[in-house]
Design a protein around this motif. Structure first.
Motif, PDB file in Angstrom:
ATOM      1  N   MET A 190      49.355  40.533  45.292  1.00 46.51           N
ATOM      2  CA  MET A 190      50.648  40.655  44.619  1.00 46.51           C
ATOM      3  C   MET A 190      50.461  41.349  43.276  1.00 46.51           C
ATOM      4  SD  MET A 190      52.380  36.986  45.516  1.00 46.51           S
ATOM      5  CE  MET A 190      54.032  37.597  45.161  1.00 46.51           C
ATOM      6  N   PRO A 191      51.563  41.849  42.685  1.00 45.74           N
ATOM      7  CA  PRO A 191      51.450  42.485  41.363  1.00 45.74           C
ATOM      8  C   PRO A 191      50.967  41.478  40.323  1.00 45.74           C
ATOM      9  CG  PRO A 191      53.582  42.959  42.388  1.00 45.74           C
ATOM     10  CD  PRO A 191      52.935  41.902  43.213  1.00 45.74           C
ATOM     11  N   LEU A 192      49.948  41.846  39.583  1.00 43.46           N
ATOM     12  CA  LEU A 192      49.397  40.987  38.544  1.00 43.46           C
ATOM     13  C   LEU A 192      49.842  41.498  37.181  1.00 43.46           C
ATOM     14  CD1 LEU A 192      45.752  40.455  39.866  1.00 43.46           C
ATOM     15  CD2 LEU A 192      47.798  39.096  40.329  1.00 43.46           C
ATOM     16  N   LEU A 193      50.287  40.583  36.337  1.00 41.19           N
ATOM     17  CA  LEU A 193      50.772  40.920  34.998  1.00 41.19           C
ATOM     18  C   LEU A 193      49.730  40.458  33.981  1.00 41.19           C
ATOM     19  CD1 LEU A 193      54.464  39.675  35.402  1.00 41.19           C
ATOM     20  CD2 LEU A 193      53.484  41.905  36.017  1.00 41.19           C
ATOM     21  N   HIS A 194      49.532  41.266  32.923  1.00 43.72           N
ATOM     22  CA  HIS A 194      48.458  41.023  31.969  1.00 43.72           C
ATOM     23  C   HIS A 194      48.996  40.925  30.545  1.00 43.72           C
ATOM     24  CE1 HIS A 194      45.406  42.296  35.033  1.00 43.72           C
ATOM     25  NE2 HIS A 194      46.425  43.031  35.453  1.00 43.72           N
ATOM     26  N   LEU A 195      48.321  40.132  29.730  1.00 43.77           N
ATOM     27  CA  LEU A 195      48.589  40.069  28.300  1.00 43.77           C
ATOM     28  C   LEU A 195      47.555  40.947  27.605  1.00 43.77           C
ATOM     29  CD1 LEU A 195      50.456  38.600  26.244  1.00 43.77           C
ATOM     30  CD2 LEU A 195      48.650  36.891  26.015  1.00 43.77           C
ATOM     31  N   SER A 196      48.030  41.895  26.795  1.00 45.00           N
ATOM     32  CA  SER A 196      47.122  42.877  26.191  1.00 45.00           C
ATOM     33  C   SER A 196      46.031  42.226  25.353  1.00 45.00           C
ATOM     34  CB  SER A 196      47.911  43.867  25.326  1.00 45.00           C
ATOM     35  OG  SER A 196      48.821  44.602  26.107  1.00 45.00           O
ATOM     36  N   THR A 197      46.367  41.126  24.686  1.00 43.77           N
ATOM     37  CA  THR A 197      45.377  40.472  23.826  1.00 43.77           C
ATOM     38  C   THR A 197      44.359  39.655  24.620  1.00 43.77           C
ATOM     39  OG1 THR A 197      46.956  38.667  23.492  1.00 43.77           O
ATOM     40  CG2 THR A 197      46.886  40.405  21.818  1.00 43.77           C
ATOM     41  N   ARG A 198      44.580  39.500  25.919  1.00 45.64           N
ATOM     42  CA  ARG A 198      43.620  38.789  26.770  1.00 45.64           C
ATOM     43  C   ARG A 198      43.367  39.632  28.022  1.00 45.64           C
ATOM     44  NH1 ARG A 198      45.886  32.540  26.300  1.00 45.64           N
ATOM     45  NH2 ARG A 198      46.546  32.717  24.102  1.00 45.64           N
ATOM     46  N   PRO A 199      42.764  40.798  27.847  1.00 40.04           N
ATOM     47  CA  PRO A 199      42.657  41.759  28.950  1.00 40.04           C
ATOM     48  C   PRO A 199      41.765  41.306  30.091  1.00 40.04           C
ATOM     49  CG  PRO A 199      41.345  42.472  27.069  1.00 40.04           C
ATOM     50  CD  PRO A 199      42.156  41.296  26.607  1.00 40.04           C
ATOM     51  N   ASP A 200      40.870  40.349  29.846  1.00 41.90           N
ATOM     52  CA  ASP A 200      39.929  39.932  30.891  1.00 41.90           C
ATOM     53  C   ASP A 200      40.341  38.657  31.605  1.00 41.90           C
ATOM     54  OD1 ASP A 200      38.221  42.079  30.330  1.00 41.90           O
ATOM     55  OD2 ASP A 200      37.246  40.976  28.711  1.00 41.90           O
ATOM     56  N   ALA A 201      41.544  38.165  31.361  1.00 45.38           N
ATOM     57  CA  ALA A 201      41.932  36.872  31.935  1.00 45.38           C
ATOM     58  C   ALA A 201      41.885  36.884  33.459  1.00 45.38           C
ATOM     59  CB  ALA A 201      43.324  36.483  31.442  1.00 45.38           C
ATOM     60  N   TRP A 202      42.501  37.882  34.080  1.00 46.99           N
ATOM     61  CA  TRP A 202      42.507  37.913  35.541  1.00 46.99           C
ATOM     62  C   TRP A 202      41.104  38.154  36.097  1.00 46.99           C
ATOM     63  CZ3 TRP A 202      45.501  35.791  38.835  1.00 46.99           C
ATOM     64  CH2 TRP A 202      46.883  35.678  38.614  1.00 46.99           C
ATOM     65  N   ARG A 203      40.305  38.970  35.423  1.00 46.85           N
ATOM     66  CA  ARG A 203      38.923  39.185  35.873  1.00 46.85           C
ATOM     67  C   ARG A 203      38.142  37.878  35.836  1.00 46.85           C
ATOM     68  NH1 ARG A 203      36.402  44.143  32.680  1.00 46.85           N
ATOM     69  NH2 ARG A 203      34.720  43.733  34.161  1.00 46.85           N
ATOM     70  N   ASP A 204      38.346  37.086  34.783  1.00 45.70           N
ATOM     71  CA  ASP A 204      37.671  35.786  34.700  1.00 45.70           C
ATOM     72  C   ASP A 204      38.163  34.861  35.819  1.00 45.70           C
ATOM     73  OD1 ASP A 204      36.328  36.665  32.477  1.00 45.70           O
ATOM     74  OD2 ASP A 204      37.688  35.702  31.045  1.00 45.70           O
ATOM     75  N   TRP A 205      39.463  34.912  36.110  1.00 45.00           N
ATOM     76  CA  TRP A 205      40.010  34.071  37.183  1.00 45.00           C
ATOM     77  C   TRP A 205      39.417  34.488  38.524  1.00 45.00           C
ATOM     78  CZ3 TRP A 205      42.839  34.564  41.701  1.00 45.00           C
ATOM     79  CH2 TRP A 205      43.442  33.393  42.185  1.00 45.00           C
ATOM     80  N   PHE A 206      39.320  35.791  38.788  1.00 49.68           N
ATOM     81  CA  PHE A 206      38.730  36.280  40.041  1.00 49.68           C
ATOM     82  C   PHE A 206      37.299  35.765  40.181  1.00 49.68           C
ATOM     83  CE2 PHE A 206      42.381  38.648  40.676  1.00 49.68           C
ATOM     84  CZ  PHE A 206      42.294  39.557  41.723  1.00 49.68           C
ATOM     85  N   ARG A 207      36.498  35.931  39.122  1.00 48.80           N
ATOM     86  CA  ARG A 207      35.099  35.486  39.203  1.00 48.80           C
ATOM     87  C   ARG A 207      35.012  33.975  39.368  1.00 48.80           C
ATOM     88  NH1 ARG A 207      34.174  39.682  35.146  1.00 48.80           N
ATOM     89  NH2 ARG A 207      34.620  38.139  33.516  1.00 48.80           N
ATOM     90  N   GLY A 208      35.894  33.247  38.668  1.00 52.20           N
ATOM     91  CA  GLY A 208      35.830  31.793  38.726  1.00 52.20           C
ATOM     92  C   GLY A 208      36.244  31.215  40.058  1.00 52.20           C
ATOM     93  N   HIS A 209      36.945  31.998  40.866  1.00 53.53           N
ATOM     94  CA  HIS A 209      37.412  31.488  42.163  1.00 53.53           C
ATOM     95  C   HIS A 209      36.839  32.276  43.337  1.00 53.53           C
ATOM     96  CE1 HIS A 209      40.053  28.516  40.416  1.00 53.53           C
ATOM     97  NE2 HIS A 209      40.444  29.417  39.540  1.00 53.53           N
ATOM     98  N   GLY A 210      35.632  32.800  43.124  1.00 53.62           N
ATOM     99  CA  GLY A 210      34.864  33.353  44.224  1.00 53.62           C
ATOM    100  C   GLY A 210      35.274  34.720  44.699  1.00 53.62           C
ATOM    101  N   LEU A 211      36.010  35.475  43.901  1.00 59.30           N
ATOM    102  CA  LEU A 211      36.427  36.807  44.312  1.00 59.30           C
ATOM    103  C   LEU A 211      35.572  37.906  43.699  1.00 59.30           C
ATOM    104  CD1 LEU A 211      40.258  36.228  44.063  1.00 59.30           C
ATOM    105  CD2 LEU A 211      38.926  36.454  46.155  1.00 59.30           C
ATOM    106  N   GLY A 212      34.669  37.542  42.814  1.00 66.26           N
ATOM    107  CA  GLY A 212      33.721  38.501  42.253  1.00 66.26           C
ATOM    108  C   GLY A 212      34.384  39.596  41.441  1.00 66.26           C
ATOM    109  N   GLU A 213      33.666  40.714  41.305  1.00 65.39           N
ATOM    110  CA  GLU A 213      34.188  41.881  40.579  1.00 65.39           C
ATOM    111  C   GLU A 213      35.079  42.671  41.525  1.00 65.39           C
ATOM    112  OE1 GLU A 213      33.953  42.641  37.451  1.00 65.39           O
ATOM    113  OE2 GLU A 213      32.602  40.990  36.926  1.00 65.39           O
ATOM    114  N   ASP A 214      36.373  42.568  41.322  1.00 64.47           N
ATOM    115  CA  ASP A 214      37.347  43.184  42.214  1.00 64.47           C
ATOM    116  C   ASP A 214      38.275  44.065  41.373  1.00 64.47           C
ATOM    117  OD1 ASP A 214      39.624  43.696  43.904  1.00 64.47           O
ATOM    118  OD2 ASP A 214      38.987  42.014  45.150  1.00 64.47           O
ATOM    119  N   ALA A 215      38.441  45.305  41.795  1.00 69.28           N
ATOM    120  CA  ALA A 215      39.277  46.248  41.041  1.00 69.28           C
ATOM    121  C   ALA A 215      40.715  45.769  40.935  1.00 69.28           C
ATOM    122  CB  ALA A 215      39.234  47.639  41.687  1.00 69.28           C
ATOM    123  N   ARG A 216      41.153  44.922  41.869  1.00 70.92           N
ATOM    124  CA  ARG A 216      42.529  44.430  41.828  1.00 70.92           C
ATOM    125  C   ARG A 216      42.792  43.575  40.588  1.00 70.92           C
ATOM    126  NH1 ARG A 216      42.624  41.770  47.709  1.00 70.92           N
ATOM    127  NH2 ARG A 216      40.591  41.125  46.890  1.00 70.92           N
TER     128      ARG A 216
END
Length: 305
Positions: A190-216
């Motif tokens: 689904m479309p993911l929305l980001h906060l500019s001041t926390r640019p790595d939040a979704w990347r951290d969530w992906f890694r923390g839930h077993g999705l690794g380094e994913d371009a999405r």
């Protein structure tokens, strides 16, 4: 005496002439003659060793140096005027604290509580300005700051007010109306929305839930302010990671939904700091003690950014 600073009257004349790009209009504004304005500007140019205006027939046009200097002088004069008016308003009694704050903390947590501090300390005026990025106190007009981070800034003294806690994926119920319950795999499509001041939040969530380094994890629009991100979520534009303590009311009312119980833990929080030169001043100490007294009384829902 500061020998490097030009005469204040000359700077006021220059600022008016630069703003109007006209010696005549500057003279009218300042109740001077045009020749007096010309003399002040010429003396300032001689003092600086830099041409501030180009004289083109009967017109004057700022040079690049003049335009840049005019912006800086205008800010300085505005600060002097503001400080003078504040001192006159206080009639020499009380203090003013210039506090830099992150916007959501200011609007949803601090401002609703400030009347308590005003009642407790009517002699201290707290001015708020928004800053979303770190800065140097030496290069700013601020006495203190409340910011989101993981430690006290170097060269400052302060304390952690409270930690933010977990962030969870949230979206508008309307976004889920046609797709039913979400799994982890379906959510990341689904479309993911980001906060500019926390640019790595979704990347951290992906890694923390077993999705690794994913371009999405880095796809999707970014928003500078939390209020903008919230509006985008309410409008059904996608899924955002939001701290639970910020959206408890929205989740309880059903305006937002958390489709997965898969939080992103955070050890960051909101810090109140001041430079060493200010940290022991009584107004800052009073504000700091008052804020710290509120934190233990606040429920997790109230402790929002």
């Amino acid at each position: 005496m500061r020998k490097g600073i030009p005469n204040l009257a000359a700077l006021q004349v220059f600022e008016a002439a630069a703003r109007h790009e006209s010696f005549t209009r500057a003279a009218d504004e300042l109740a001077l003659t045009q020749s007096a304005v010309c003399r002040q500007v010429a003396a300032l140019e001689t003092r600086l060793g830099v041409a501030l205006f180009l004289r083109i027939k009967k017109r004057v046009v700022l040079t690049p140096h003049g335009r840049h200097y005019a912006v800086q002088i205008r800010k300085s004069l505005e600060r002097i005027e503001r400080d003078t008016l504040e001192l006159m308003a206080q009639r020499g009694v009380g203090r003013v604290l210039e506090l830099a704050v992150v916007p959501t903390f200011a609007s949803q947590w601090l401002i609703p509580r400030l009347p308590q501090f005003r009642a407790l300390r009517p002699d201290i005026t707290v001015n708020l300005s928004i800053r979303t990025e770190p800065f140097l106190f030496s290069d700013s007009p601020f006495d203190a700051a409340v910011y989101f981070g993981r430690s006290v800034w170097p060269g400052t003294q302060g304390a952690l007010l409270f930690q933010e806690g977990n962030a969870v994926p949230v979206c508008s119920p309307a976004l889920l109306a046609d797709c039913g319950p979400l799994t982890r795999e379906r959510l990341v499509e689904m479309p993911l929305l980001h906060l500019s001041t926390r640019p790595d939040a979704w990347r951290d969530w992906f890694r923390g839930h077993g999705l690794g380094e994913d371009a999405r994890a880095v796809r999707g629009p970014r928003y500078e302010l939390f209020t903008m991100l919230s509006s985008a979520v309410f409008a059904g534009m996608g899924v955002a990671l939001m701290p639970e303590i910020l959206i408890a009311d929205e989740l309880a009312s059903g305006r937002l939904t958390a489709p997965l119980d898969m939080p992103l833990a955070s050890d960051a929080g909101y810090y109140l700091v001041a430079p060493d030169a200010v940290a022991n001043d009584e107004p800052f100490v009073a504000l700091s003690q008052w804020l710290m007294s509120l934190v233990p009384q606040s429920s997790p829902v109230d402790q929002e950014a």
